[in-house]
Design an enzyme around this catalytic site. Structure first.
Site, PDB file in Angstrom:
ATOM      1  N   GLY A 145       0.832  -1.201   0.000  1.00  0.00           N
ATOM      2  CA  GLY A 145       0.000   0.000   0.000  1.00  0.00           C
ATOM      3  C   GLY A 145       0.861   1.243   0.000  1.00  0.00           C
ATOM      4  N   ARG A 146       0.258   2.335  -0.450  1.00  0.00           N
ATOM      5  CA  ARG A 146       1.002   3.595  -0.530  1.00  0.00           C
ATOM      6  C   ARG A 146       0.037   4.749  -0.368  1.00  0.00           C
ATOM      7  NH1 ARG A 146       5.841   5.537  -2.901  1.00  0.00           N
ATOM      8  NH2 ARG A 146       6.442   3.367  -3.293  1.00  0.00           N
ATOM      9  N   GLY A 147       0.441   5.763   0.366  1.00  0.00           N
ATOM     10  CA  GLY A 147      -0.373   6.950   0.559  1.00  0.00           C
ATOM     11  C   GLY A 147       0.508   8.159   0.772  1.00  0.00           C
TER      12      GLY A 147
ATOM     13  N   GLY B  20       2.976   7.748   3.743  1.00  0.00           N
ATOM     14  CA  GLY B  20       4.090   6.829   3.658  1.00  0.00           C
ATOM     15  C   GLY B  20       3.723   5.573   2.893  1.00  0.00           C
TER      16      GLY B  20
ATOM     17  N   VAL C  49       3.377   1.279   2.864  1.00  0.00           N
ATOM     18  CA  VAL C  49       3.084   0.155   3.744  1.00  0.00           C
ATOM     19  C   VAL C  49       3.690  -1.109   3.158  1.00  0.00           C
ATOM     20  CG1 VAL C  49       1.288  -1.156   4.916  1.00  0.00           C
ATOM     21  CG2 VAL C  49       0.925   1.260   4.407  1.00  0.00           C
TER      22      VAL C  49
ATOM     23  N   LYS D  11       4.053   0.450   8.300  1.00  0.00           N
ATOM     24  CA  LYS D  11       3.981   1.712   7.561  1.00  0.00           C
ATOM     25  C   LYS D  11       5.232   2.536   7.837  1.00  0.00           C
ATOM     26  CE  LYS D  11       0.903   5.604   6.570  1.00  0.00           C
ATOM     27  NZ  LYS D  11       0.485   5.191   5.233  1.00  0.00           N
TER      28      LYS D  11
ATOM     29  N   ASP E 251      -8.951  11.272   5.046  1.00  0.00           N
ATOM     30  CA  ASP E 251      -8.575  10.575   3.817  1.00  0.00           C
ATOM     31  C   ASP E 251      -9.353   9.266   3.689  1.00  0.00           C
ATOM     32  OD1 ASP E 251      -7.297  10.267   1.426  1.00  0.00           O
ATOM     33  OD2 ASP E 251      -5.422   9.495   2.263  1.00  0.00           O
TER      34      ASP E 251
END
Length: 740
Positions: free
Chosen positions: A470-472, A475, A477, A491, A583
């Site tokens: 995962g990415r946001g 940062g 994950v 994360k 978010d």
């Protein structure tokens, strides 16, 4: 599951109690029953005894009996603690002579009935277990009620169900004299007056308790056996300012999702006890009886309930003012417009149960001395001032024999010398050994009960941060396997501006949050410039992945929407800290093995932007194109309604199967984003069988039409352009639970 014994309630002050046998030492002891809660005993020579006569007695310092079961039996008896938390005194035939379930304090356990003969009485505060001001009982009309009882009949009132409603208007049935209420371990509560509910996590046998808290609200708590923490799975009252006496006399209560509940003294009054809001506020003036010495300060948006001395229909403002001036005991008056009654006047003998209510169609006029300059309210967050008074018990000893005293001192000195010698030898031996396994692992538990990991540990667990899941904006994950073989989501935050102490303080906030639909944090790393958070790993991945693979039927989608609404309501309204997610999107809603949703990335806005909601970078950090509320673009005040808007977009995506980030085809065939997704659904809603036109083709006709239509209507309410029109998340939960 339970323990019974002496529980410390203050300095040298103990009460005999029953509590949950919680192995996690980082959680405070959860007491469910207490004997003689208002008269604790000394820490010396006090004992609980089961006498041959069949009576249980609690003796203070070996001298005074402070509590007794008042039982007697010629047959042998036994006192035993059952695994349901009930302390039972019975004889060999099984006849119960006494049981704690018949004498509850502030808590009910599964299977423990509340009857016409029992009541719950709140504690004075979180730290003071003596009797407080709130009671849960069946009233004379057979209705389960909450009562505020500050000073007997002088200050006593019912605040739940709402006192201005008749029983049948509140959905209650009072033609039943059985008067019993009970709940089970599945989370179902039912009362003989037809008040019933099921908890958010209903359907699973879990440790539960129903507690009348010190703030006057009744909450159902469920214990997560994995995290060993309690969370709120239901509460009787969602508008906590409607609870009588919550801020005391001469005050008003207001609730803001950002700041929580706040108490304010009315103009001309100040807080009486800085440690306890229940004392309310005291006047800063002396008011004489003469009408010529008084003036009135008119305040809008505040309602004071009860304690009316006079009531006049179709009254003018001046008539109301003069009516108050003629009464030396009148503290002010309330003047309001009511449908069918015109303008009405209520003169007040006491200024109690004040509540900030912008929709209140009236004013309150305070009686003040002339020449005053009282115009402001003293406002303090209610949670900042709680009763922390420690109980103390003195102990008087009998005169001691001087020879006995000498030998006691001598024996103590010899014993101390032996201990010193032993400790020196032990220390020498230990220094020759290698470090303990805990030291080798660099393992320690933080004050808030989550583990601190080293950077090298997490780098090894993730195989050098090789498997990204995962990415946001906050940062990236990575998937990892910890040393204890648990699969984890790790994360790696993009920023390291905070010092370690500040980061730990913020991480502790996230660690203390508890909800079955929140991803659980297991640990953290704060080493040099590295800042990492360790979470539980979700087997089914994100909602986004499941929507794209068409693995979710209608019931799973509805339950995901409901679970997400519940956790957002928790973050917005039930936490002591105000937390916005900012978010909400399918990528941040993860699914466990049973497709139960768990919201991720919660609290990171707290970590990154504490007390700085107006930061210009806030929207860039927390927003995602397609899910952002208009407030971000229009530079309006950011409130909890930004999460409500994003939630509405996510629900529309679950219903339609169309992502706002990839566009949909509108009526004219052109591709559009975000607002056009909403407009497209609204255009379809104007026609017949509109649900069939917007439903995800993957569902075909296999769905519950009434539930999915309700879900769509709730989603449209959530994405209104005007944030004030959008519902709160607790209102969303109530709407989604309104269909069977």
């Amino acid at each position: 599951m339970f323990c019974a014994g002496f529980f410390q309630v203050g300095e040298n002050a103990f009460s005999f109690a029953i509590w949950f046998n919680e192995p996690d030492t980082h959680n405070p002891t959860t007491v469910v029953w207490m004997a003689s809660r208002d008269q604790p005993v000394n820490g010396k020579l006090s004992k609980l005894s089961l006498l041959n006569s069949g009576n249980i007695v609690l003796v203070d310092a070996g001298q005074i009996t402070t509590w007794s079961s008042n039982t007697a039996s010629h047959a042998p008896v036994k006192l035993h603690l059952q695994d349901d938390g009930n302390l039972v005194l019975d004889d060999p035939q099984g006849t119960i002579l006494w049981q704690s379930f018949d004498f509850p304090t502030d808590t009910l356990l599964p299977g423990q009935p509340l009857t016409r003969f029992t009541q719950l009485v709140s504690s004075r505060s979180f730290t003071n277990h003596s009797s407080g001001f709130y009671k849960l009982l069946f009233d004379d009309n057979n209705v389960l009620s909450l009562i505020y009882d500050y000073d007997g009949p002088a200050v006593s009132s019912t605040y739940w169900p709402p006192p201005w409603l008749l029983s049948w208007q509140a959905g209650r049935f009072n033609y039943n004299s059985s008067r019993v209420a009970v709940f089970n371990s599945l989370g179902s509560f039912i009362s003989s007056d037809k008040y019933a509910f099921s908890t958010y996590d209903h359907g699973t046998v879990m440790p539960r308790r129903l507690t009348l808290d010190s703030d006057g609200n009744v909450r159902m708590y469920t214990r997560n056996e994995v995290s060993r923490k309690w969370y709120v799975s239901w509460q009787f009252i969602f508008d906590t300012c409607s609870i009588h006496g919550i801020c005391g006399v001469n005050s008003t209560c207001s609730f803001d999702p950002r700041r929580g509940r706040r108490c304010s003294c009315l103009p001309g009054y100040r807080m009486k006890n800085r440690n306890d809001w229940s004392y309310g506020c005291e006047p800063l003036f002396d008011l004489t009886c003469g009408g010529t010495e008084s003036t009135f300060l008119e305040i809008q948006g505040i309602e004071l309930y009860g304690y009316d001395h006079n009531f006049r229909k179709n009254s003018t403002y001046m008539n109301c003012l003069n009516l108050c001036l003629q009464d030396c005991n009148c503290k002010g008056f309330q003047y309001r417009y009511a449908e069918g009654q015109g303008f009405s006047c209520y003169t007040k003998l006491q200024l109690r149960n004040g509540k900030s209510s912008p929709r209140f169609t009236g004013t309150i006029s305070l009686r003040l001395p002339k020449g005053n300059n009282f115009t402001k309210m003293e406002s303090v967050r209610a949670d900042d001032h709680v009763c922390l008074v420690q109980l103390r018990k003195s102990y008087v000893t009998k005169p001691e024999n001087r020879y006995v005293k000498f030998f006691l001192w001598f024996a103590t000195a010899v014993g101390a010398l032996e201990l010193i010698c032993l400790s020196m030898v032990w220390g020498f031996l230990m220094r020759t050994r290698q470090k303990s396994s805990a030291d080798q692992q660099g393992y320690h538990v933080a004050a808030f009960g989550i583990r601190k990991y080293s950077y090298s540990e997490l780098k090894k667990a993730t195989k050098g941060f090789s498997e990204e899941i995962g990415r946001g904006a906050g940062g990236v994950v990575y998937k990892g396997i910890l040393s204890d073989e648990r699969h984890a989501a790790i994360k790696r935050l993009n920023w390291a501006k905070q010092g370690e102490g500040e980061f730990l303080a913020e991480a502790s906030l996230i660690g203390r949050l508890n909800h079955m639909n929140l991803i659980e944090m297991w640990g953290y790393c704060a080493e040099g410039k590295h800042r990492l958070l360790v979470y539980e790993y979700m087997e089914k991945g994100s909602l986004a992945e499941n929507l794209s693979s068409n693995t979710l039927d209608w019931s799973k989608r509805f339950n995901i929407a409901l679970g997400t609404a519940r956790v957002l309501a928790y973050l917005h309204e039930e936490c002591l800290e105000w937390i916005l997610h900012c978010d909400i999107k399918p990528q941040n809603i993860l699914l466990d093995a049973n497709y139960q949703p768990k919201v991720a990335d919660f609290g990171l806005s707290k970590l990154q932007n504490r007390n700085n909601l107006n930061n210009s970078s806030f929207s860039m950090i927390r927003g995602t194109r397609g899910y952002m509320a208009p407030e971000w673009v229009l530079n309006l005040a950011i409130t909890s309604k930004v999460d409500v808007y994003s939630y509405g977009i996510v629900v529309l995506e679950m219903i339609t199967g169309k992502s706002p980030t990839t566009g949909v085809q509108n009526i004219d065939g052109e591709e559009s984003y975000n607002g056009r997704v909403v407009a497209w659904v609204r255009e379809k809603k104007s026609g017949r069988s509109w649900l069939q036109h917007i439903i995800d083709p993957a569902l075909q006709t296999n769905y519950n039409e009434s539930k999915m239509e309700l879900l769509a209507k709730v989603a449209l309410d959530c994405v209104e352009e005007d944030k004030d029109i959008r519902p709160t998340m607790s209102q969303v939960v109530e709407m989604l639970q309104s269909v069977p």
